[in-house]
Scaffold this motif. Structure first.
Motif, PDB file in Angstrom:
ATOM      1  N   ASP A  88       0.870  -1.324  -0.134  1.00 27.69           N
ATOM      2  CA  ASP A  88       0.057  -0.065  -0.044  1.00 27.69           C
ATOM      3  C   ASP A  88       0.845   1.201  -0.135  1.00 27.69           C
ATOM      4  O   ASP A  88       0.552   2.235  -0.654  1.00 27.69           O
ATOM      5  CB  ASP A  88      -0.812   0.047   1.207  1.00 27.69           C
ATOM      6  N   LEU A 251      -0.417 -12.242 -10.180  1.00 27.58           N
ATOM      7  CA  LEU A 251      -0.014 -10.886  -8.965  1.00 27.58           C
ATOM      8  C   LEU A 251       0.855 -11.274  -8.459  1.00 27.58           C
ATOM      9  O   LEU A 251       1.694 -10.438  -7.882  1.00 27.58           O
ATOM     10  CB  LEU A 251      -1.442 -11.042  -8.238  1.00 27.58           C
ATOM     11  N   GLN A 255       4.109  -8.662  -7.876  1.00 24.06           N
ATOM     12  CA  GLN A 255       4.794  -8.485  -6.500  1.00 24.06           C
ATOM     13  C   GLN A 255       6.096  -9.021  -6.124  1.00 24.06           C
ATOM     14  O   GLN A 255       7.045  -8.256  -5.591  1.00 24.06           O
ATOM     15  CB  GLN A 255       3.710  -8.671  -5.495  1.00 24.06           C
ATOM     16  N   ARG A 292      -9.964  -9.767  -9.983  1.00 22.06           N
ATOM     17  CA  ARG A 292      -9.248  -9.787  -8.668  1.00 22.06           C
ATOM     18  C   ARG A 292      -9.191  -8.415  -8.365  1.00 22.06           C
ATOM     19  O   ARG A 292      -8.394  -7.503  -8.955  1.00 22.06           O
ATOM     20  CB  ARG A 292      -8.387 -10.550  -8.372  1.00 22.06           C
ATOM     21  N   GLN A 293      -9.738  -7.990  -7.120  1.00 20.98           N
ATOM     22  CA  GLN A 293      -9.520  -6.361  -6.752  1.00 20.98           C
ATOM     23  C   GLN A 293      -8.110  -6.084  -6.445  1.00 20.98           C
ATOM     24  O   GLN A 293      -7.521  -5.031  -6.778  1.00 20.98           O
ATOM     25  CB  GLN A 293     -10.435  -6.152  -5.638  1.00 20.98           C
ATOM     26  N   ASP A 294      -7.390  -7.062  -5.789  1.00 21.99           N
ATOM     27  CA  ASP A 294      -5.810  -6.852  -5.410  1.00 21.99           C
ATOM     28  C   ASP A 294      -5.108  -6.702  -6.602  1.00 21.99           C
ATOM     29  O   ASP A 294      -4.224  -5.984  -6.597  1.00 21.99           O
ATOM     30  CB  ASP A 294      -5.329  -8.070  -4.454  1.00 21.99           C
ATOM     31  N   TYR A 297      -5.781  -3.302  -8.338  1.00 25.83           N
ATOM     32  CA  TYR A 297      -4.901  -2.319  -7.618  1.00 25.83           C
ATOM     33  C   TYR A 297      -3.539  -2.282  -7.936  1.00 25.83           C
ATOM     34  O   TYR A 297      -2.613  -1.257  -8.079  1.00 25.83           O
ATOM     35  CB  TYR A 297      -5.172  -2.131  -6.171  1.00 25.83           C
ATOM     36  N   ARG A 298      -3.172  -3.272  -8.211  1.00 26.54           N
ATOM     37  CA  ARG A 298      -1.576  -3.436  -8.605  1.00 26.54           C
ATOM     38  C   ARG A 298      -1.174  -3.001  -9.964  1.00 26.54           C
ATOM     39  O   ARG A 298      -0.055  -2.453 -10.074  1.00 26.54           O
ATOM     40  CB  ARG A 298      -1.067  -4.889  -8.254  1.00 26.54           C
TER      41      ARG A 298
END
Length: 462
Positions: A88, A251, A255, A292-294, A297-298
């Motif tokens: 974040d 994802l 990351q 996917r929401q995550d 945002y990424r």
């Protein structure tokens, strides 16, 4: 040779020492500051080529410094050091204008990659043939396209993931390519992939590679798209078409900055910038649960909207001139020009297919016009059906129609290949009948000499 200077901002002496030693060994002069106040003084006095700042400082945080540098020294890239796993904070720093981020404990190979990328921004950019030709579809003087060009240049200086939104045919891949060409990764590969075109059972192998023998058909090692893009940019077009299972793996790869090839037990580090795009409404798909929401945002740290062509009609003459010039060079014909009536017709057309549709319209009109002039009626901008004098519809030029007397094959066929074979046979017969006199053959076929030249080139018959 210019000596680069970097400012290190951290209140922990051990971290400052580690970073200072690492950068000094890279041949970089270093300045250090324990807080924001002293950092601002050094920035104003020395204007370093790079700034590395910790997130938590005694008199503020790293994002405050990112904002200050954006305002006073926008040419200086700044990277933020974040706590391990705090994505974040990392994303917040990228949105504020940070060039990139690195997590604690600092991995020195990753730090060196980041520093080298940042310093390439201060090198004079050579304009090669590729970068001169590529901006073709970003041509224009409208406020919309000027804003897009400025945003593209600014985002090229960052390593933040960019999500490019826009309608089909509006030039999303071109925008991604321009971000790549104007940034520090321009010397590396640009790999574009249409996520909707890969069968779901092959996706993991296509993206991450595989080891020989890991599954039936894996006869040799495969690098995969992520490793092929190492040192450069990976553009994920139509990212909304990824199945949920692949979204999870994507994802993790983004990351962790590492991939695990199918059949391997070890992860392989990759240094890439991820750009993505789709013509679909991604926030809506997140609400529906199909994206996917995550991951959203990424990849959507910064969104860049590409305007549709109908929103910038005054750019059409310049775009059309560029496209017609390219078509003429490609097919080795004299260039054609648009009449005033044709330009007005194009300006008032809705272009549901955007720039891609403009290219198709002009390519078709180019082959059909006479005297190197494309008039309004040569454009055939309608519903694809042109009324005949008897009132019965006939297929418009450029649309697929069944040749007279041609048998229609049954079962599964390659329609494009079938029609090309019919066209090839007709051209060959006309050329043989006229002893390969192209002007006479064109007349016999009822098409212009330009149209024949175009078709010969397209069919590889020259």
């Amino acid at each position: 040779m210019t000596t680069h200077t970097a400012l290190i901002v951290d209140d922990e002496p051990d971290i400052r020492d580690l970073l200072e030693i690492t950068l000094t060994r890279m041949g970089i002069e270093t300045l250090t500051a324990p807080d924001l106040a002293s950092a601002r003084v050094l920035l104003e006095k020395h204007r370093p080529h790079l700034c590395l700042t910790d997130m938590n400082l005694p008199d503020g945080n790293g994002i405050d410094l990112v904002g200050w540098i954006q305002q006073h020294l926008p040419a200086t890239p700044v990277a933020v050091i974040t706590a391990y796993g705090n994505m974040d904070t990392a994303i917040e720093s990228l949105k504020a204008g940070a060039f990139d981020f690195v997590s604690k404990p600092v991995e020195l190979p990753r730090l060196r990659e980041l520093v080298n990328s940042a310093l390439r921004l201060s090198e004079p950019q050579k304009e090669d043939e590729e970068s001169r030709d590529e901006p073709g579809l970003l041509l224009g003087n409208s406020p919309e396209i000027r804003k897009l060009r400025n945003q593209t240049r600014k985002l090229a200086r960052s390593q933040a993931p960019v999500f490019i939104s826009g309608e089909s045919g509006s030039g999303k891949e071109l925008v991604a390519r321009m971000i790549h060409l104007q940034g520090p990764r321009r010397g590396g590969p640009f790999i574009a992939v249409n996520c909707g075109a890969i069968p779901s059972e092959l996706m993991e192998s296509e993206f991450f590679g595989h080891k020989k023998g890991s599954f039936t058909g894996a006869v040799e090692n495969k690098a995969g798209l992520f490793r092929s893009a190492d040192g450069g940019t990976l553009f994920l077009d139509e990212v909304a078409d990824l199945p949920l299972a692949m979204q999870v793996k994507l994802l993790r790869a983004i990351q962790e900055k590492a991939v695990r090839p199918v059949g391997d037990t070890k992860e392989v580090p990759v240094d890439i910038r991820v750009l993505s795009a789709t013509h679909k409404n991604l926030p809506e798909l997140v609400q529906e649960g199909s994206f996917r929401q995550d991951l959203f945002y990424r990849i959507n740290v910064i969104e860049l909207a590409v305007p549709p062509l109908r929103a910038r009609p005054d750019d059409i003459p310049l775009l059309a001139d560029h496209i017609l010039g390219r078509i003429a060079r490609e097919y080795e014909c004299d260039p054609a020009t648009l009449t005033a009536a044709a330009i007005e017709r194009l300006k008032h057309y809705d272009f549901p297919g955007n720039v891609r549709e403009l290219e198709n319209i002009l390519e078709r009109a180019f082959t059909l016009c006479d005297d190197d002039r494309i008039d309004a009626e040569d454009l055939h901008l309608g519903n694809g059906v042109v009324p005949t004098p008897s009132g019965q519809p006939t297929v418009a030029p450029g649309d697929a129609g069944e040749p007279d007397g041609a048998p229609v094959p049954e079962g599964e066929i390659d329609l494009e290949g079938y029609l090309e074979s019919i066209e090839r046979q007709a051209i060959e017969k006309a050329l043989e009948a006229t002893r390969w006199n192209k002007t006479a053959a064109a007349k016999r076929l009822g098409i212009s000499f330009r149209a024949l030249r175009y078709r010969l080139k397209k069919l590889g018959m020259e």
